[in-house]
Design a protein around this motif. Structure first.
Motif, PDB file in Angstrom:
ATOM      1  N   ALA A 114       1.131  -0.580  -0.065  1.00 59.68           N
ATOM      2  CA  ALA A 114       0.492   0.606  -0.090  1.00 59.68           C
ATOM      3  C   ALA A 114       0.485   1.379   0.168  1.00 59.68           C
ATOM      4  O   ALA A 114       0.492   2.148  -0.712  1.00 59.68           O
ATOM      5  N   GLU A 115       2.136   1.213   0.899  1.00 56.98           N
ATOM      6  CA  GLU A 115       3.223   2.394   0.435  1.00 56.98           C
ATOM      7  C   GLU A 115       3.050   2.776  -0.556  1.00 56.98           C
ATOM      8  O   GLU A 115       3.464   3.703  -1.039  1.00 56.98           O
ATOM      9  N   ILE A 116       4.002   1.392  -1.555  1.00 57.12           N
ATOM     10  CA  ILE A 116       4.562   1.565  -2.655  1.00 57.12           C
ATOM     11  C   ILE A 116       3.491   2.755  -3.615  1.00 57.12           C
ATOM     12  O   ILE A 116       4.654   2.918  -4.362  1.00 57.12           O
ATOM     13  N   THR A 117       2.340   1.479  -3.682  1.00 64.76           N
ATOM     14  CA  THR A 117       1.516   2.109  -4.356  1.00 64.76           C
ATOM     15  C   THR A 117       1.555   3.962  -4.168  1.00 64.76           C
ATOM     16  O   THR A 117       1.215   3.947  -5.403  1.00 64.76           O
ATOM     17  N   ALA A 118       1.101   3.876  -2.911  1.00 64.76           N
ATOM     18  CA  ALA A 118       0.554   5.466  -3.119  1.00 64.76           C
ATOM     19  C   ALA A 118       1.717   6.914  -3.031  1.00 64.76           C
ATOM     20  O   ALA A 118       1.875   7.339  -3.765  1.00 64.76           O
ATOM     21  N   ARG A 119       3.256   5.828  -2.992  1.00 66.22           N
ATOM     22  CA  ARG A 119       4.079   6.765  -3.266  1.00 66.22           C
ATOM     23  C   ARG A 119       4.660   6.761  -4.976  1.00 66.22           C
ATOM     24  O   ARG A 119       4.918   7.862  -5.238  1.00 66.22           O
ATOM     25  N   VAL A 120       4.281   5.522  -5.812  1.00 67.70           N
ATOM     26  CA  VAL A 120       4.253   5.850  -6.995  1.00 67.70           C
ATOM     27  C   VAL A 120       3.802   6.239  -7.346  1.00 67.70           C
ATOM     28  O   VAL A 120       4.099   7.282  -8.059  1.00 67.70           O
ATOM     29  N   ASP A 121       2.383   7.422  -7.236  1.00 71.01           N
ATOM     30  CA  ASP A 121       1.040   7.575  -7.353  1.00 71.01           C
ATOM     31  C   ASP A 121       1.584   9.043  -7.547  1.00 71.01           C
ATOM     32  O   ASP A 121       1.707  10.060  -8.300  1.00 71.01           O
ATOM     33  N   VAL A 127       5.456  13.957 -12.150  1.00 74.23           N
ATOM     34  CA  VAL A 127       6.937  13.854 -13.427  1.00 74.23           C
ATOM     35  C   VAL A 127       5.585  13.663 -14.686  1.00 74.23           C
ATOM     36  O   VAL A 127       5.801  13.676 -15.520  1.00 74.23           O
ATOM     37  N   GLN A 128       4.662  14.240 -13.626  1.00 77.31           N
ATOM     38  CA  GLN A 128       3.568  14.268 -14.994  1.00 77.31           C
ATOM     39  C   GLN A 128       2.969  13.099 -16.019  1.00 77.31           C
ATOM     40  O   GLN A 128       2.556  13.219 -17.193  1.00 77.31           O
ATOM     41  N   LEU A 129       3.118  11.482 -15.901  1.00 78.33           N
ATOM     42  CA  LEU A 129       3.054  10.321 -16.423  1.00 78.33           C
ATOM     43  C   LEU A 129       2.051   9.532 -16.062  1.00 78.33           C
ATOM     44  O   LEU A 129       1.462   8.365 -15.782  1.00 78.33           O
ATOM     45  N   GLN A 130       0.918  10.044 -14.908  1.00 75.62           N
ATOM     46  CA  GLN A 130      -0.496   9.241 -14.432  1.00 75.62           C
ATOM     47  C   GLN A 130      -0.897   8.204 -15.577  1.00 75.62           C
ATOM     48  O   GLN A 130      -1.000   7.111 -15.266  1.00 75.62           O
ATOM     49  N   GLY A 143      11.620  11.362 -23.490  1.00 78.21           N
ATOM     50  CA  GLY A 143      11.576  12.768 -22.568  1.00 78.21           C
ATOM     51  C   GLY A 143      11.058  12.093 -21.568  1.00 78.21           C
ATOM     52  O   GLY A 143      10.770  12.395 -20.405  1.00 78.21           O
ATOM     53  N   GLN A 144       9.879  11.189 -21.812  1.00 74.83           N
ATOM     54  CA  GLN A 144       9.038  10.370 -21.016  1.00 74.83           C
ATOM     55  C   GLN A 144       9.736   9.314 -19.845  1.00 74.83           C
ATOM     56  O   GLN A 144      10.566   9.754 -18.855  1.00 74.83           O
ATOM     57  N   GLN A 145      10.580   8.616 -21.481  1.00 72.85           N
ATOM     58  CA  GLN A 145      11.519   7.727 -20.632  1.00 72.85           C
ATOM     59  C   GLN A 145      12.221   8.399 -19.295  1.00 72.85           C
ATOM     60  O   GLN A 145      12.746   7.778 -17.766  1.00 72.85           O
ATOM     61  N   GLN A 146      12.942   9.544 -19.573  1.00 68.22           N
ATOM     62  CA  GLN A 146      13.968  11.084 -19.099  1.00 68.22           C
ATOM     63  C   GLN A 146      13.289  10.864 -17.027  1.00 68.22           C
ATOM     64  O   GLN A 146      14.048  10.537 -16.929  1.00 68.22           O
ATOM     65  N   ARG A 147      11.945  11.036 -17.369  1.00 73.70           N
ATOM     66  CA  ARG A 147      11.173  11.363 -16.587  1.00 73.70           C
ATOM     67  C   ARG A 147      10.843   9.906 -15.452  1.00 73.70           C
ATOM     68  O   ARG A 147      10.417  10.290 -14.328  1.00 73.70           O
ATOM     69  N   VAL A 148      10.537   8.449 -16.020  1.00 72.63           N
ATOM     70  CA  VAL A 148      10.679   7.957 -15.174  1.00 72.63           C
ATOM     71  C   VAL A 148      12.027   7.714 -14.522  1.00 72.63           C
ATOM     72  O   VAL A 148      11.983   6.794 -13.367  1.00 72.63           O
ATOM     73  N   ALA A 149      13.246   7.524 -15.131  1.00 75.77           N
ATOM     74  CA  ALA A 149      14.050   7.497 -14.794  1.00 75.77           C
ATOM     75  C   ALA A 149      14.523   8.094 -13.261  1.00 75.77           C
ATOM     76  O   ALA A 149      14.637   7.693 -12.543  1.00 75.77           O
ATOM     77  N   LEU A 150      13.851   9.585 -13.249  1.00 73.49           N
ATOM     78  CA  LEU A 150      14.032  10.579 -12.784  1.00 73.49           C
ATOM     79  C   LEU A 150      12.810  10.304 -11.138  1.00 73.49           C
ATOM     80  O   LEU A 150      13.224  10.327 -10.025  1.00 73.49           O
ATOM     81  N   ALA A 151      11.433  10.032 -11.828  1.00 73.59           N
ATOM     82  CA  ALA A 151      11.294   9.858 -10.610  1.00 73.59           C
ATOM     83  C   ALA A 151      11.706   8.218 -10.205  1.00 73.59           C
ATOM     84  O   ALA A 151      11.548   8.030  -9.106  1.00 73.59           O
TER      85      ALA A 151
END
Lengths: 333, 282
Positions: A114-121, A127-130, A143-151
């Motif tokens: 539950a904690e992981i899900t909340a934090r990932v959300d 990074v605006q990738l919902q 650009g999206q991959q870059q944001r995933v790497a950052l998140a």
């Protein structure tokens, strides 16, 4: 979003890295403040990536010490350092969804689902990738991959985030956009960012402080403005922005092209140099004029087109003027 | 001609001669075997019915499948460690290992099988040595049983198992493993959650290759099994050359062919086969 970061200052003390007999990093000392955006800038082979890899723990330190909040981490393995990292080329896990990529650090720490899900959300929103949570990395743009790497790197709230040329693979237009996003995210999370790049524009526009490196050593450290306005030597002046180098009384001065005034009529009383126009190039926001000065040097001048409407032509005789504080005396080297 | 190329890509015309040749030389005999299996000695499915009637046949098929599964399991596991070592050691050592791997491809299967006979026979090097140092009183029966067949087959199959795994491991981006460590994963977590899943196409390719090759093994079971371990290939040869029951032989060959095709089909349900054979993963 406030991160509960009490830590995040790094101390680099007389660090060297030897590969055989080659010194890739040579006796570097550096204090990195908590929460700052620090850029390691230098040409390839300057040792900036080597230094970053030693901070990350992927390379051993040959000499010296690296400390986090004054406590040495030289013997802490990479997986125990808790530093986030955005890799060159991102190194996303290709077999996992965006959600699993971002949650990986928490999942290997065996945190409740539950904690992981909340934090990932939370990170997806940052990074605006919902809407991309269930895609695989290969289905995303660069650009999206870059944001995933950052998140993914920020998900476990690391005290320090290391970024290894994260924008290198993006095209120029996208790069400017991502720079703004990166700065914005840095402001919001308050994590210490250590950013490696060879792109001086990136360094100037994003950093709180820039470290200019050459041949494994530090040339100069300062805010972007300090480095641009007060370069200490020819290398710094030439690497960060454009610069003319003027010899006067056996000393060398750096003179930025936009700090020179051009007057069309010859023999102006305050003229520092005179010369003839060799070429004029129109860039829209400004005009770049190359002048063959009478002392035999070539001077580049950037002119604000809007405020200087007189037209210059090739072969025109001109006087060059500048104020005393425009020219910066350089050390040799 | 334009009407023709509208429906058929012109590329097909270029490879058409080759295609016809392959069909004639490859598909033809296969169809002939399938045809034989339902016509010899008399038309009908009598040959296939024997599978249900004859205990001997069932035992042979079961022995074959069991030996192939065990061989595959060991070859792929050992091959995985060898490939891993090869990919992650220094370039010099890697070149040595690659040379040794290739050398083992050049040595005939007959030579390799007979070498095991020298080593593991009742008066072989291993038994004599163990007896001399007093570890055993009686020679261990390595040969003329399933153990011998397995040793010989696994030994022969390991190089084949290594190659697809090597390709799969070499194409990995090792920065991904660094990323995993950087995110706090231990070595074993990184292996189980990143390395192993990313090399799965290699494991599947290696498994398919070894299993399919093992199904047709003839020399090794014949020599090391000493006639006591009968596998399908040897039985087919007996039917062809000794008892002259070509229908039974054709039926067994057809079963093997269909078994292989069925395996490929099942695999294709779980993953794109093109990734197994080196295509791009999606």
């Amino acid at each position: 979003m406030a991160e509960p970061n009490q830590t995040g200052s790094l101390q680099v003390r007389n660090v060297s890295k030897l590969f055989g007999t080659f010194k890739a990093v040579n006796d570097i000392s550096l204090d990195i403040r908590k929460g700052e955006f620090l850029t390691l800038l230098g040409p390839s082979g300057s040792g900036k990536t080597t230094l970053l890899m030693m901070i990350a723990g992927f390379l051993d330190i040959s000499e010296g010490d690296i400390a986090l909040d004054e406590a040495s981490i030289a013997n802490v393995p990479a997986e125990k350092r808790n530093f986030g990292m955005v890799f060159q080329g991102y190194a996303l896990f290709p077999h996992m969804t965006v959600r699993d990529n971002i949650g990986y650090a928490l999942s290997v720490r065996k945190r409740p689902a539950a904690e992981i899900t909340a934090r990932v959300d939370e990170m997806l929103e940052l990074v605006q990738l919902q809407e991309f949570a269930d895609r695989k990395p290969a289905q995303l743009s660069g650009g999206q991959q870059q944001r995933v790497a950052l998140a993914r790197a920020l998900c476990f709230a690391p005290p320090v985030l290391l970024l290894d040329e994260p924008l290198g693979a993006l095209d120029k237009k996208l790069r400017v956009e991502v720079q703004e996003q990166l700065k914005d995210i840095h402001r919001r999370v308050g994590t210490t960012f250590i950013y490696v790049t060879h792109d001086q524009e990136e360094a100037l526009s994003m950093s709180d402080r820039i470290v200019i490196m050459r041949d494994g050593a530090i040339e100069q450290v300062g805010t972007p403005k300090e480095l641009y306005e007060r370069p200490i030597n020819q290398f710094t002046a030439g690497f960060l922005g454009k610069s003319n180098f003027i010899q006067h009384n056996g000393k060398t001065f750096a003179l930025r092209p936009e700090k020179i005034d051009l007057r069309a009529s010859a023999s102006h009383p305050d003229a520092r140099l005179s010369g003839t126009v060799r070429s004029v190039t129109y860039f829209g926001s400004m005009q770049r004029v190359i002048v063959d000065a009478s002392d035999g040097t070539e001077i580049e001048v950037d002119i604000d087109v809007w405020r200087n409407s007189e037209t210059l032509r090739e072969g025109d005789a001109v006087d060059l003027l500048w104020t005393d504080d425009a020219a910066v005396e350089l050390q040799m080297g | 001609m334009p009407a023709l190329t509208r429906h058929i890509h012109p590329g097909w015309l270029i490879i058409a001669p080759l295609l016809v040749l392959v069909m004639a030389l490859y598909l033809g005999p296969i169809l002939n075997i399938l045809w034989l299996s339902v016509t010899d000695p008399e038309p009908g499915f009598g040959n296939y019915a024997k599978l249900g009637e004859s205990d001997a046949l069932i035992r042979i098929v079961w022995t074959t499948v069991r030996i192939c599964i065990i061989t595959t399991l060991f070859s792929v596991t050992l091959g995985y460690s060898i490939a891993y070592a090869m990919v992650h050691c220094h370039q010099r050592q890697k070149n040595y290992m690659l040379t040794l791997l290739l050398v083992s491809f050049w040595i005939s299967i007959l030579v390799r099988t007979f070498s095991w006979l020298m080593l593991l026979g009742r008066k072989g090097l291993v038994n004599v040595t163990l007896e001399d140092i007093g570890l055993i009183a009686e020679p261990i029966a390595f040969m003329r049983n399933e153990l011998g067949v397995l040793i010989g087959m696994i030994h022969y199959m390991i190089p084949y198992a290594v190659l697809p795994l090597l390709v799969s491991m070499q194409s990995l981006d090792m920065r991904v493993m660094d990323a995993s460590r950087n995110l706090g994963a231990s070595g074993s977590q990184t292996f189980w959650r990143i390395y192993l899943p990313l090399t799965t196409p290699g494991i599947v390719a290696s498994t398919l290759l070894v299993f399919i090759l093992s199904l047709g093994f003839y020399v090794t079971p014949a020599v090391l099994g000493g006639g006591k371990v009968l596998m399908v290939a040897e039985y087919i040869s007996v039917q062809l050359l000794v008892t002259l029951k070509w229908g039974t032989a054709a039926m067994l060959a057809a079963i093997m062919l269909m078994g292989v095709l069925a395996m490929l089909w099942v695999m294709s349900r779980f993953m794109k086969l093109s990734t197994v054979f080196g295509g791009a993963a999606r």
